[in-house]
Design an enzyme around this catalytic site. Structure first.
Site, PDB file in Angstrom:
ATOM      1  N   ARG A  55      -7.036  -0.742  -1.514  1.00  0.00           N
ATOM      2  CA  ARG A  55      -8.301  -0.607  -0.828  1.00  0.00           C
ATOM      3  C   ARG A  55      -9.203  -0.193  -1.633  1.00  0.00           C
ATOM      4  O   ARG A  55     -10.644  -0.388  -1.465  1.00  0.00           O
ATOM      5  CB  ARG A  55      -8.089   0.324   0.554  1.00  0.00           C
ATOM      6  CG  ARG A  55      -8.102   1.884   0.009  1.00  0.00           C
ATOM      7  CD  ARG A  55      -7.328   2.479   1.360  1.00  0.00           C
ATOM      8  NE  ARG A  55      -5.928   1.968   1.685  1.00  0.00           N
ATOM      9  CZ  ARG A  55      -5.459   2.586   2.677  1.00  0.00           C
ATOM     10  NH1 ARG A  55      -5.837   3.382   3.528  1.00  0.00           N
ATOM     11  NH2 ARG A  55      -4.063   2.101   2.911  1.00  0.00           N
TER      12      ARG A  55
ATOM     13  N   LYS B 151       6.140   5.661  -6.102  1.00  0.00           N
ATOM     14  CA  LYS B 151       6.909   5.113  -4.918  1.00  0.00           C
ATOM     15  C   LYS B 151       8.390   5.394  -5.395  1.00  0.00           C
ATOM     16  O   LYS B 151       8.703   5.554  -6.586  1.00  0.00           O
ATOM     17  CB  LYS B 151       6.635   3.526  -5.078  1.00  0.00           C
ATOM     18  CG  LYS B 151       5.402   2.990  -4.617  1.00  0.00           C
ATOM     19  CD  LYS B 151       5.500   1.497  -4.534  1.00  0.00           C
ATOM     20  CE  LYS B 151       4.250   0.885  -4.045  1.00  0.00           C
ATOM     21  NZ  LYS B 151       3.951   0.999  -2.803  1.00  0.00           N
TER      22      LYS B 151
ATOM     23  N   ASP C  50       2.142  -7.461  -5.115  1.00  0.00           N
ATOM     24  CA  ASP C  50       1.018  -6.966  -4.784  1.00  0.00           C
ATOM     25  C   ASP C  50      -0.131  -7.512  -5.219  1.00  0.00           C
ATOM     26  O   ASP C  50      -1.220  -7.040  -5.021  1.00  0.00           O
ATOM     27  CB  ASP C  50       1.144  -5.449  -5.080  1.00  0.00           C
ATOM     28  CG  ASP C  50       0.584  -4.568  -3.887  1.00  0.00           C
ATOM     29  OD1 ASP C  50       0.393  -4.899  -3.031  1.00  0.00           O
ATOM     30  OD2 ASP C  50       0.044  -3.326  -4.273  1.00  0.00           O
TER      31      ASP C  50
ATOM     32  N   GLU D  31      -4.091   2.298  -3.397  1.00  0.00           N
ATOM     33  CA  GLU D  31      -4.742   1.765  -4.211  1.00  0.00           C
ATOM     34  C   GLU D  31      -5.558   0.276  -3.940  1.00  0.00           C
ATOM     35  O   GLU D  31      -6.575   0.157  -4.557  1.00  0.00           O
ATOM     36  CB  GLU D  31      -3.961   1.582  -5.800  1.00  0.00           C
ATOM     37  CG  GLU D  31      -3.267   0.361  -6.002  1.00  0.00           C
ATOM     38  CD  GLU D  31      -2.328   0.114  -4.797  1.00  0.00           C
ATOM     39  OE1 GLU D  31      -1.902  -1.153  -4.306  1.00  0.00           O
ATOM     40  OE2 GLU D  31      -1.762   1.214  -4.327  1.00  0.00           O
TER      41      GLU D  31
ATOM     42  N   ASP E  47       2.590  -2.660  -8.776  1.00  0.00           N
ATOM     43  CA  ASP E  47       2.238  -1.142  -8.140  1.00  0.00           C
ATOM     44  C   ASP E  47       3.441  -0.504  -8.046  1.00  0.00           C
ATOM     45  O   ASP E  47       4.577  -0.237  -7.406  1.00  0.00           O
ATOM     46  CB  ASP E  47       1.860  -1.567  -6.559  1.00  0.00           C
ATOM     47  CG  ASP E  47       1.425  -0.275  -5.968  1.00  0.00           C
ATOM     48  OD1 ASP E  47       1.207   0.782  -6.734  1.00  0.00           O
ATOM     49  OD2 ASP E  47       1.219  -0.244  -4.815  1.00  0.00           O
TER      50      ASP E  47
ATOM     51  N   ASP F 117      -1.153   5.559  -4.274  1.00  0.00           N
ATOM     52  CA  ASP F 117      -0.663   4.325  -3.870  1.00  0.00           C
ATOM     53  C   ASP F 117      -1.416   3.632  -2.758  1.00  0.00           C
ATOM     54  O   ASP F 117      -1.048   2.646  -2.144  1.00  0.00           O
ATOM     55  CB  ASP F 117       0.851   4.926  -3.368  1.00  0.00           C
ATOM     56  CG  ASP F 117       1.860   3.481  -3.106  1.00  0.00           C
ATOM     57  OD1 ASP F 117       1.452   2.824  -3.955  1.00  0.00           O
ATOM     58  OD2 ASP F 117       2.803   3.844  -2.360  1.00  0.00           O
TER      59      ASP F 117
END
Length: 485
Positions: free
Chosen positions: A338, A264, A275, A336, A257, A334
């Site tokens: 969900r 990020k 992740d 993402e 991620d 970010d």
């Protein structure tokens, strides 16, 4: 290869690299039926000279004089509960030297639960991930390091069998998550799931990118479209003939991620191979249910994508259509996890399971609220309570969290059915409220394991640095309870 077995031999007669013994709070070596009284006296005298006190997980290493072991590791066992025994054995296991061939564990326990905990803790506490270490490769003509033979004195075969299943599952999660993202991408995880599933007799089905598009999995596709390594959805099912219920699991599987276009900061990416922990957990929990022949159907959905920034990545303000038709305005790429989980939840409930649990490293807010060792659980009160109670029996930490209705309004979008982020205050809770939109009437709980899934600090108990395998134990305990209910 590491092995785990019981032994009925006198422990001081076994040639070993280390012999692990328990001590009480005063530093007195605990009696064990396979530990001769005459062998204890010199060890106890040495412990007293060193002023050993047995706080839980405190360790002292002594020469193995009077035994056939090279060293003796004394460890405080705390209150003697299964949880304390597991953590004590894990701590002691890291004091047994480099690459030991044989370790004998002679900590007394009251029952099979205690002996299984000792066995689990020892093997998992010594876990190392060395696939990319050049010094772990044998030189020409040398034998490769074969692993440690762990011998647990006093354990029954049933306790060893149970421990072996849990060790395989948790170590399996750790191996997947610790693997660098260059080699662990959506297609690779799908292939591993198929390989492992074929070995234990579970059904594995993979949705390739074309099928995801055809069937409308807009969340998984939206998150994964920025990567050259395209997303997958994987369904893993254990369905025994004597099934007494059906538990569905949905796991977040972001194999790396970057944050996507909402990039990020560099420091925030350093642990983002973790992740995918949720997908690794639900995969191995399902495989463990099969190995244990639990009489409950378990269906795991692995929602796999790599969240990368590129010319094909989704953008803030894009609108995507989740499986089933609901639309989501992507305000932050970010957030993402969900999105892929929404697809998985909407698909999982079509099979009408008794309950659906999602497992995800979902929010940084989880760690802010609960720290690095306690996960949050949200959802229907009965299922949330069942998770907390299962975790307590399993020796893991989950804390029940609310889903306040007043936070829901912040998820409304002007152009779509929902936004993917809400109020920044209570971020863990608003993420749970977002997921709730996709479970319908199915009893549901959301497990946010963001910080406990990956230990960035020093090892403690049976938890090593890096991937932890947190929540596998809780899920297996929950499966058992559901089958019995």
């Amino acid at each position: 290869m590491t092995s785990l077995n019981a032994t009925s031999d006198i422990v001081t007669s076994i040639e070993a690299d280390a012999l692990i013994l328990g001590v009480d709070a005063e530093g007195t070596i605990l009696a064990h039926p396979q530990l001769p009284t005459e062998a204890v006296a010199p060890l106890q005298a040495a412990a007293e000279l060193l002023d050993v006190k047995g706080a839980c997980c405190s360790t002292t290493v002594l020469p193995g004089s009077g035994t056939s072991a090279r060293r003796v590791v004394l460890v405080g066992v705390g209150d003697g509960s299964a949880r304390s025994l597991r953590e004590a054995a894990g701590t002691a296991a890291r004091c047994c030297g480099t690459d030991p061939d044989t370790v004998v564990v002679a900590i007394p326990a009251a029952d099979d639960d205690g002996y299984a905990a000792i066995a689990e803790g020892a093997v998992l506490g010594a876990y190392t991930f060395r696939d990319y270490k050049t010094d772990a490769e044998p030189a020409e003509g040398e034998e490769p390091w074969a692993g440690t033979d762990w011998l647990v004195a006093g354990a029954s075969d049933a306790a060893i069998d149970r421990a072996s299943i849990l060790v395989a599952a948790i170590a399996g999660v750790r191996d997947l998550v610790n693997t660098p993202p260059r080699d662990m991408y959506p297609g690779a995880v799908a292939a591993i799931a198929q390989e492992l599933g074929s070995k234990v007799g579970v059904d594995v089905q993979v949705w390739e990118p074309e099928q995801l598009a055809k069937e409308g999995f807009g969340g998984i596709l939206g998150v994964g479209m920025g990567s050259s390594r395209l997303p997958r959805l994987v369904r893993v099912e254990w369905k025994p003939a004597d099934s007494k219920g059906h538990v569905a699991l949905v796991g977040k599987g972001i194999t790396f991620d970057t944050g996507g276009i909402s990039l990020k900061p560099p420091k925030g990416m350093e642990t983002m191979k973790s992740d995918m922990s949720g997908s690794a957990v639900v995969l191995h929990a399902t495989l463990a249910a099969a190995r244990a022949q639990l009489p409950v159907t378990v269906t795991a959905w692995l929602c796999l994508a790599e969240n990368m920034p590129s010319g094909t990545a989704q953008r803030p303000s894009d609108v995507i259509k989740i499986y089933g038709g609901r639309t989501v305005e992507v305000m932050n790429t970010d957030a993402e996890g969900r999105l892929v989980m929404a697809d998985g939840l909407a698909k999982a409930i079509e099979e009408k399971p008794d309950m659906v649990l999602d497992v995800a490293t979902l929010t940084g807010a989880q760690g802010v609220a609960l720290g690095s060792r306690t996960s949050g659980v949200m959802g229907d009160e009965a299922i949330r309570t069942a998770v907390v109670e299962a975790a307590e029996r399993a020796g893991e930490d989950f804390w029940p969290m609310p889903l306040p209705g007043h936070l829901r309004k912040a998820l409304d979008s002007q152009v779509a059915d929902l936004k993917n982020i809400g109020d920044p205050m209570g971020g863990m809770l608003s993420a749970g409220l977002f997921l709730k939109e996709f479970v319908g009437d199915t009893p549901w709980a959301h497990l946010d394991i963001a910080r406990p899934a990956f230990n960035e600090d020093a090892p403690w108990g049976w938890t090593t640095k890096g991937a932890t395998g947190h929540s596998v134990r809780t899920l297996l305990e929950l499966f058992t309870a559901h089958a019995q209910a």
